[in-house]
Scaffold this motif. Structure first.
Motif, PDB file in Angstrom:
ATOM      1  N   GLY A   1     -14.829   6.657  19.134  1.00 15.80           N
ATOM      2  CA  GLY A   1     -14.951   7.858  18.328  1.00 15.80           C
ATOM      3  C   GLY A   1     -15.508   9.030  19.121  1.00 15.80           C
ATOM      4  N   PRO A   2     -16.430   9.815  18.544  1.00 15.47           N
ATOM      5  CA  PRO A   2     -16.950  10.992  19.233  1.00 15.47           C
ATOM      6  C   PRO A   2     -17.943  10.690  20.350  1.00 15.47           C
ATOM      7  CG  PRO A   2     -18.009  10.762  17.101  1.00 15.47           C
ATOM      8  CD  PRO A   2     -16.928   9.707  17.164  1.00 15.47           C
TER       9      PRO A   2
ATOM     10  N   LEU B   1     -12.023  12.101  21.595  1.00 10.23           N
ATOM     11  CA  LEU B   1     -12.391  12.067  23.011  1.00 10.23           C
ATOM     12  C   LEU B   1     -12.772  13.448  23.533  1.00 10.23           C
ATOM     13  CD1 LEU B   1      -9.750   9.527  24.327  1.00 10.23           C
ATOM     14  CD2 LEU B   1     -12.180   9.130  23.946  1.00 10.23           C
ATOM     15  N   ALA B   2     -12.169  14.496  22.980  1.00 10.94           N
ATOM     16  CA  ALA B   2     -12.567  15.848  23.370  1.00 10.94           C
ATOM     17  C   ALA B   2     -14.018  16.107  22.971  1.00 10.94           C
ATOM     18  CB  ALA B   2     -11.639  16.871  22.726  1.00 10.94           C
ATOM     19  N   LYS B   3     -14.411  15.588  21.829  1.00  7.34           N
ATOM     20  CA  LYS B   3     -15.799  15.708  21.391  1.00  7.34           C
ATOM     21  C   LYS B   3     -16.732  14.879  22.271  1.00  7.34           C
ATOM     22  CE  LYS B   3     -18.926  16.904  18.236  1.00  7.34           C
ATOM     23  NZ  LYS B   3     -19.300  18.313  17.956  1.00  7.34           N
TER      24      LYS B   3
ATOM     25  N   ASP C   1     -10.758   5.106  23.055  1.00  7.19           N
ATOM     26  CA  ASP C   1     -10.324   5.540  21.735  1.00  7.19           C
ATOM     27  C   ASP C   1      -8.912   6.097  21.839  1.00  7.19           C
ATOM     28  OD1 ASP C   1     -12.172   6.091  19.034  1.00  7.19           O
ATOM     29  OD2 ASP C   1     -10.313   7.245  19.078  1.00  7.19           O
ATOM     30  N   SER C   2      -8.171   6.013  20.748  1.00 10.73           N
ATOM     31  CA  SER C   2      -6.797   6.515  20.741  1.00 10.73           C
ATOM     32  C   SER C   2      -6.713   7.978  20.349  1.00 10.73           C
ATOM     33  CB  SER C   2      -5.932   5.683  19.786  1.00 10.73           C
ATOM     34  OG  SER C   2      -6.427   5.786  18.459  1.00 10.73           O
ATOM     35  N   SER C   3      -7.787   8.537  19.822  1.00 13.02           N
ATOM     36  CA  SER C   3      -7.774   9.902  19.293  1.00 13.02           C
ATOM     37  C   SER C   3      -8.176  10.919  20.351  1.00 13.02           C
ATOM     38  CB  SER C   3      -8.728  10.014  18.094  1.00 13.02           C
ATOM     39  OG  SER C   3      -8.941  11.356  17.736  1.00 13.02           O
ATOM     40  N   GLY C   4      -7.270  11.828  20.666  1.00 14.05           N
ATOM     41  CA  GLY C   4      -7.601  12.899  21.590  1.00 14.05           C
ATOM     42  C   GLY C   4      -8.674  13.814  21.045  1.00 14.05           C
TER      43      GLY C   4
ATOM     44  N   MET D   1      -1.982   9.709  13.138  1.00 14.40           N
ATOM     45  CA  MET D   1      -3.012  10.213  12.238  1.00 14.40           C
ATOM     46  C   MET D   1      -4.110  10.903  13.042  1.00 14.40           C
ATOM     47  SD  MET D   1      -5.318   8.087   9.478  1.00 14.40           S
ATOM     48  CE  MET D   1      -6.192   7.150  10.736  1.00 14.40           C
ATOM     49  N   LYS D   2      -4.383  12.161  12.738  1.00 13.77           N
ATOM     50  CA  LYS D   2      -5.415  12.893  13.440  1.00 13.77           C
ATOM     51  C   LYS D   2      -6.781  12.633  12.806  1.00 13.77           C
ATOM     52  CE  LYS D   2      -2.705  16.725  15.304  1.00 13.77           C
ATOM     53  NZ  LYS D   2      -2.586  18.201  15.409  1.00 13.77           N
ATOM     54  N   TRP D   3      -7.800  12.678  13.661  1.00 14.33           N
ATOM     55  CA  TRP D   3      -9.175  12.498  13.200  1.00 14.33           C
ATOM     56  C   TRP D   3      -9.913  13.823  13.333  1.00 14.33           C
ATOM     57  CZ3 TRP D   3     -11.496   8.166  11.138  1.00 14.33           C
ATOM     58  CH2 TRP D   3     -10.725   7.000  11.158  1.00 14.33           C
ATOM     59  N   ASP D   4     -10.867  14.047  12.436  1.00 19.11           N
ATOM     60  CA  ASP D   4     -11.719  15.229  12.458  1.00 19.11           C
ATOM     61  C   ASP D   4     -13.123  14.793  12.855  1.00 19.11           C
ATOM     62  OD1 ASP D   4     -13.320  17.406  11.976  1.00 19.11           O
ATOM     63  OD2 ASP D   4     -12.416  17.910  10.051  1.00 19.11           O
ATOM     64  N   PRO D   5     -13.524  15.011  14.112  1.00 21.46           N
ATOM     65  CA  PRO D   5     -14.839  14.538  14.555  1.00 21.46           C
ATOM     66  C   PRO D   5     -15.993  15.104  13.738  1.00 21.46           C
ATOM     67  CG  PRO D   5     -13.479  15.130  16.439  1.00 21.46           C
ATOM     68  CD  PRO D   5     -12.750  15.605  15.214  1.00 21.46           C
ATOM     69  N   SER D   6     -15.889  16.374  13.321  1.00 23.52           N
ATOM     70  CA  SER D   6     -16.982  16.970  12.563  1.00 23.52           C
ATOM     71  C   SER D   6     -17.103  16.336  11.179  1.00 23.52           C
ATOM     72  CB  SER D   6     -16.783  18.486  12.438  1.00 23.52           C
ATOM     73  OG  SER D   6     -15.574  18.776  11.757  1.00 23.52           O
ATOM     74  N   LYS D   7     -15.967  16.029  10.538  1.00 21.76           N
ATOM     75  CA  LYS D   7     -16.016  15.354   9.242  1.00 21.76           C
ATOM     76  C   LYS D   7     -16.538  13.928   9.395  1.00 21.76           C
ATOM     77  CE  LYS D   7     -15.103  16.564   5.796  1.00 21.76           C
ATOM     78  NZ  LYS D   7     -15.966  17.035   4.684  1.00 21.76           N
ATOM     79  N   TYR D   8     -16.105  13.248  10.454  1.00 19.13           N
ATOM     80  CA  TYR D   8     -16.570  11.880  10.691  1.00 19.13           C
ATOM     81  C   TYR D   8     -18.070  11.848  10.916  1.00 19.13           C
ATOM     82  CZ  TYR D   8     -16.811   7.170  12.634  1.00 19.13           C
ATOM     83  OH  TYR D   8     -17.124   5.852  12.865  1.00 19.13           O
TER      84      TYR D   8
END
Length: 259
Positions: A40-41, A67-69, A61-64, A1-8
């Motif tokens: 998270g971000p 982590l990029a954010k 965190d598991s979300s790339g 499942m992908k996460w959207d840092p801007s939406k979060y």
């Protein structure tokens, strides 16, 4: 499942407040290593680096995408770093003095059993602070599940939404901490958040709870599901002249290892 840092990050003040209320109970003065599980971000992890500038602060965190954010923040604080990994695979080492996990353990099946192991492995004097959502029975979540289980969506969304046993009660977490040889405090808070804009509760859950649904549906189906769900939310959370009131229950627990 992908996460959207801007939406979060939308509704940031509302999402950040439980974190600040949680870490305000940690009384560590000079920790060597601080770990943020499910960072998270990274914006809140950075506040830990600000609080303890001499510590090594590690965000996991598991979300790339998250982590990029977070990565640019590590350049601003000498002791701050981020790493990709699964919370379920993590364990404290001898240098871990503070562990924080904020709105993350609800995504980790079996985390209550893991919590007992983590606490047992902590050295005397170490702190563990956690916060998870306690709103799985609220209308925003129950309506989502009911819609997912309706004839139109049942086949596509079977087993996608977890709710039974996702999190424990405050008493559950308190008991685990006490059994692990800690001094502990557990409590719950319901924040009455006044959200602005069109369909603000839908916008809120798009950043977190709705993501498993959006991850498995095609774009047209996701739009159709959201249209039905938005209508249900508008009835459950009618707007007022001041905005839309969204009760937001959270569960907190903080432990300090005895010895």
């Amino acid at each position: 499942m992908k996460w959207d840092p801007s939406k979060y990050a939308e509704f940031g003040n509302h999402r950040d407040r439980p974190f600040q209320d949680l870490v305000g109970r940690i009384q560590a003065t000079d920790p060597h290593q601080v770990v943020d599980l499910g960072c998270g971000p990274g914006n809140l992890t950075a506040t830990l680096a600000e609080r303890w500038p001499e510590a090594r602060v590690v965000g996991l965190d598991s979300s790339g995408e998250m982590l990029a954010k977070a990565a640019p923040l590590a350049e601003k604080f000498g002791g701050l770093e981020f790493t990709q990994g699964d919370i379920a695979d993590w364990s404290p080492d001898g240098s871990t003095d503070v562990v924080v996990t904020n709105a993350a353990l609800q995504w980790v099946p079996g985390h209550q059993e893991m919590l007992g192991g983590w606490l047992s492995a902590l050295k005397p004097g170490a702190w563990f602070a956690m916060q998870v959502p306690g709103n799985f029975s609220s209308a925003s979540h129950s309506l989502m599940r009911e819609l997912a289980e309706s004839p139109r969506w049942r086949q596509q969304l079977a087993g996608v939404l977890r709710h039974d046993g996702v999190v424990g009660t405050p008493a559950d977490y308190l008991g685990i901490m006490l059994d692990a040889g800690c001094s502990a405090d557990a409590w719950e808070t319901t924040y009455l958040q006044v959200l602005q804009g069109v369909d603000p509760v839908l916008e809120w859950v798009r950043g977190t709870g709705l993501r498993p649904v959006l991850a498995v549906l095609t774009a047209p189906d996701a739009a159709a599901f959201e249209k039905e769900y938005a209508a249900l939310l508008r009835e459950a959370y009618p707007p007022t002249g001041h905005g839309t009131v969204y009760p937001f229950r959270r569960i907190f627990a903080v432990a300090r290892k005895n010895g």
